[in-house]
Design a protein around this motif. Structure first.
Motif, mmCIF file in Angstrom:
data_model
loop_
_atom_site.group_PDB
_atom_site.id
_atom_site.type_symbol
_atom_site.label_atom_id
_atom_site.label_comp_id
_atom_site.label_asym_id
_atom_site.label_seq_id
_atom_site.Cartn_x
_atom_site.Cartn_y
_atom_site.Cartn_z
ATOM 1 N N HIS A 1 13.997 3.920 -2.567
ATOM 2 C CA HIS A 1 13.541 2.696 -1.922
ATOM 3 C C HIS A 1 12.625 3.067 -0.764
ATOM 4 C CE1 HIS A 1 17.177 3.888 0.372
ATOM 5 N NE2 HIS A 1 16.543 3.375 1.409
ATOM 6 N N LEU A 2 11.926 2.085 -0.249
ATOM 7 C CA LEU A 2 11.028 2.322 0.878
ATOM 8 C C LEU A 2 11.764 2.101 2.185
ATOM 9 C CD1 LEU A 2 7.697 0.649 -0.305
ATOM 10 C CD2 LEU A 2 8.417 3.029 -0.541
ATOM 11 N N LEU A 3 11.592 3.038 3.109
ATOM 12 C CA LEU A 3 12.214 2.948 4.436
ATOM 13 C C LEU A 3 11.110 2.765 5.470
ATOM 14 C CD1 LEU A 3 14.759 3.231 6.239
ATOM 15 C CD2 LEU A 3 14.263 5.685 6.352
ATOM 16 N N PRO A 4 10.887 1.524 5.947
ATOM 17 C CA PRO A 4 9.820 1.301 6.921
ATOM 18 C C PRO A 4 10.278 1.613 8.344
ATOM 19 C CG PRO A 4 10.813 -0.789 6.312
ATOM 20 C CD PRO A 4 11.521 0.276 5.502
ATOM 21 N N LEU A 5 9.476 2.385 9.053
ATOM 22 C CA LEU A 5 9.673 2.636 10.473
ATOM 23 C C LEU A 5 8.420 2.163 11.210
ATOM 24 C CD1 LEU A 5 11.179 6.224 10.199
ATOM 25 C CD2 LEU A 5 12.428 4.082 10.470
ATOM 26 N N ALA A 6 8.429 2.260 12.516
ATOM 27 C CA ALA A 6 7.310 1.711 13.284
ATOM 28 C C ALA A 6 6.004 2.431 12.978
ATOM 29 C CB ALA A 6 7.627 1.797 14.774
ATOM 30 N N ASN A 7 6.075 3.739 12.681
ATOM 31 C CA ASN A 7 4.841 4.515 12.534
ATOM 32 C C ASN A 7 4.605 5.058 11.134
ATOM 33 O OD1 ASN A 7 7.110 6.245 12.948
ATOM 34 N ND2 ASN A 7 5.710 7.937 13.333
ATOM 35 N N VAL A 8 5.639 5.114 10.308
ATOM 36 C CA VAL A 8 5.518 5.630 8.940
ATOM 37 C C VAL A 8 6.444 4.847 8.017
ATOM 38 C CG1 VAL A 8 4.871 7.996 9.622
ATOM 39 C CG2 VAL A 8 7.287 7.391 9.347
ATOM 40 N N ILE A 9 6.164 4.966 6.714
ATOM 41 C CA ILE A 9 7.066 4.449 5.689
ATOM 42 C C ILE A 9 7.423 5.616 4.782
ATOM 43 C CG2 ILE A 9 7.329 2.833 3.762
ATOM 44 C CD1 ILE A 9 5.211 1.068 5.133
ATOM 45 N N HIS A 10 8.717 5.823 4.562
ATOM 46 C CA HIS A 10 9.183 6.935 3.742
ATOM 47 C C HIS A 10 9.712 6.440 2.396
ATOM 48 C CE1 HIS A 10 8.904 10.108 6.719
ATOM 49 N NE2 HIS A 10 9.584 9.399 7.590
ATOM 50 N N SER A 11 9.679 7.326 1.431
ATOM 51 C CA SER A 11 10.420 7.143 0.187
ATOM 52 C C SER A 11 11.812 7.718 0.410
ATOM 53 C CB SER A 11 9.709 7.883 -0.956
ATOM 54 O OG SER A 11 10.430 7.767 -2.157
ATOM 55 N N ALA A 12 12.855 6.891 0.169
ATOM 56 C CA ALA A 12 14.226 7.277 0.533
ATOM 57 C C ALA A 12 15.190 7.049 -0.622
ATOM 58 C CB ALA A 12 14.697 6.485 1.747
ATOM 59 N N SER A 13 16.173 7.929 -0.737
ATOM 60 C CA SER A 13 17.275 7.766 -1.691
ATOM 61 C C SER A 13 18.581 8.112 -0.985
ATOM 62 C CB SER A 13 17.093 8.680 -2.914
ATOM 63 O OG SER A 13 15.995 8.289 -3.690
ATOM 64 N N ASP A 14 19.624 7.350 -1.272
ATOM 65 C CA ASP A 14 20.944 7.598 -0.695
ATOM 66 C C ASP A 14 21.852 8.261 -1.722
ATOM 67 O OD1 ASP A 14 20.324 6.481 1.799
ATOM 68 O OD2 ASP A 14 20.680 4.457 1.036
ATOM 69 N N ALA B 1 0.833 -1.205 0.000
ATOM 70 C CA ALA B 1 0.000 0.000 0.000
ATOM 71 C C ALA B 1 0.866 1.253 0.000
ATOM 72 C CB ALA B 1 -0.928 -0.014 1.214
ATOM 73 N N ALA B 2 1.969 1.218 0.754
ATOM 74 C CA ALA B 2 2.881 2.369 0.779
ATOM 75 C C ALA B 2 3.504 2.593 -0.591
ATOM 76 C CB ALA B 2 3.961 2.145 1.831
ATOM 77 N N ARG B 3 3.902 1.505 -1.249
ATOM 78 C CA ARG B 3 4.511 1.625 -2.576
ATOM 79 C C ARG B 3 3.540 2.274 -3.562
ATOM 80 N NH1 ARG B 3 6.185 -2.975 -2.648
ATOM 81 N NH2 ARG B 3 8.368 -2.580 -2.160
ATOM 82 N N LYS B 4 2.285 1.890 -3.483
ATOM 83 C CA LYS B 4 1.282 2.457 -4.383
ATOM 84 C C LYS B 4 1.080 3.940 -4.112
ATOM 85 C CE LYS B 4 -3.534 1.868 -5.844
ATOM 86 N NZ LYS B 4 -4.780 1.058 -5.676
ATOM 87 N N LEU B 5 0.971 4.295 -2.819
ATOM 88 C CA LEU B 5 0.756 5.701 -2.478
ATOM 89 C C LEU B 5 1.963 6.553 -2.834
ATOM 90 C CD1 LEU B 5 -0.865 7.952 -1.006
ATOM 91 C CD2 LEU B 5 0.348 7.294 1.076
#
Length: 454
Positions: free
Chosen positions: A327-340, A288-292
């Motif tokens: 990439h997706l960065l999952p945390l306990a309360n949110v999932i972020h879109s992340a790039s290094d 669901a996070a990936r879609k959003l």
């Protein structure tokens, strides 16, 4: 000895600091061993050994730096705060006498630093040089002493005091209640110009058209008794071991976003933009996070963040590269879109970690895009002084190395029983005010929980 300097004083007459770093995990650590009953083996055991206030830390999982006592504190304010603090630190490092048997990242002369988000802020930006630093990295533990006296000071024997869970916490609206903040979001969203989704974001465009503005909101938490900062930090570290948990000058939090890291001329950074609010289990909600996060608002927001970093980092570094796909960065309360991102400082560069942080601050993730016009609008539109929220926070050493996170998921202690929490959201032309309030609620949740709320 404790000394506080204004930047003009410290640049013209820096003190000579005497620094000694040595391992304390040897079979026979010798005199000055700071632990009453052996090395602590967990973060909680370490926190129990610290004073209930008056310490600094930068910790990720079980590694990091903890400082206590104060040898120097340097303050700056205004548009030149980065330049003034960096010049002061370079003057100090040039005079320092350092004996470092450890030679690991963060050993030797070091300081903790927190910088106000805006040059218009009435809050000081600070370099804090502790008297003692406990470091842990790669399984090794060391102790650094920093003093104006050539004779190394004897560290106190640290004795455990149980952590006191925060009780009786209650929250109140900050400068704007959620409903009024939502009205501001709607107003700002209407000011912005949609981007052509068929075109790539140009990192080097000078187009001043406003595309994104980041707005922050605050709330105030008070308690009947003093807040045990150690307990708050322990709760954050347990819940978010992959984040950088910090306490510098009363700014307390746990950030997932590394603004910059510098190690022997190599620069690293992590860009976050776009947030999915976790309802129950972050791993189960990844699809669901990936879609959003691939939808227009969030994917464009991430593109702005990457473009902002490429442009600013490219102004001082070479060989700048950013992940082609986030990439997706999952945390306990949110999932972020992340790039290094990675880059190299030019050979022979005199830039330190704070200089690099100055070059990339404020990113699109905390200011907006394009940078200059967005930041000017933030200063005029927001009814609050962010202080050090969303500014760089972290540490640097005498060799120019260091780590600075963006001060997110955090609060600023205003009294022993009062802390002001902050959260923000990137506003785009298609932002939904209700959704943005929910996003900031999700970002406030880590600090709320650590304080016994939610």
């Amino acid at each position: 000895m404790t000394t506080t300097f204004g930047t003009s004083d410290i640049i013209t007459a820096p003190p000579r600091l005497h620094v000694r770093s040595r391992f304390v995990d040897d079979v026979d650590p010798g005199p000055g061993f700071p632990f009453q009953s052996g090395l602590p083996t967990t973060v909680e055991q370490t926190l129990e050994l610290l004073p209930t206030s008056g310490f600094s830390c930068w910790v990720r999982d079980t590694s990091g730096l903890i400082g206590f006592g104060r040898t120097l504190r340097i303050r700056a304010r205004g548009p030149e705060r980065f330049t003034q603090l960096s010049a002061a630190w370079k003057a100090i490092t040039a005079e320092a006498s350092v004996e470092d048997e450890v030679e690991l990242l963060g050993s030797g002369l070091m300081c903790f630093t927190t910088v106000a988000y805006s040059g218009e802020s009435s809050v000081d930006s600070i370099i804090h040089v502790p008297e003692f630093v406990l470091g842990r990295r790669g399984g090794r533990v060391w102790l650094t002493s920093i003093s104006t006296d050539p004779t190394p000071p004897t560290p106190p024997v640290l004795q455990a005091e149980p952590l006191r869970r925060v009780a009786s916490a209650r929250s109140a609206d900050g400068d704007l209640d959620p409903a009024k903040w939502a009205e501001l979001v709607a107003e700002v969203s209407g000011m912005l110009t949609p981007i052509d989704t068929s075109a790539e974001v140009d990192a080097f465009s000078d187009d001043p058209t406003l595309r994104k503005i980041v707005l922050a909101r605050d709330e105030v938490v008070t308690t009947d008794d003093d807040i045990d900062v150690r307990s708050v930090l322990g709760a954050l570290n347990r819940s978010y071991p992959s984040c950088w948990t910090f306490d510098v000058a009363g700014l307390i939090g746990s950030t997932p976003e590394l603004l910059i890291g510098v190690e022997n001329g190599r620069v690293t950074s992590r860009v976050l933009a776009g947030t999915y609010r976790v309802e129950q289990d972050p791993m189960e909600e990844m699809p669901a996070a990936r879609k959003l996060l691939s939808a227009h608002k969030d994917s464009t927001e991430h593109a702005f963040a990457i473009a902002s970093l490429q442009r600013s980092l490219g102004s001082i570094a070479e060989d700048v590269s950013v992940d082609e796909r986030p990439h997706l960065l999952p945390l306990a309360n949110v999932i972020h879109s992340a790039s290094d991102a990675q880059a190299n400082l030019p050979t022979g560069s005199a830039l330190n970690a704070l200089d690099v942080a100055a070059a990339v601050h404020p990113t699109a993730a905390v200011g907006g895009y394009p940078q200059a016009s967005a930041v000017a609008h933030v200063d005029s539109l927001e009814p609050l002084d962010r202080g050090r929220y969303s500014g760089p926070v972290g540490w640097m050493d005498g060799r120019g190395n260091g780590q600075f996170g963006i001060a997110l998921r955090c609060g600023q202690l205003e009294d022993r029983n009062r802390i002001r929490l902050y959260a923000g959201a990137g506003i785009m032309p298609d932002s939904d005010p209700t959704a943005e309030v929910a996003e900031t609620d999700a970002k406030l949740a880590p600090m709320r929980r650590a304080l016994g709320l939610d």
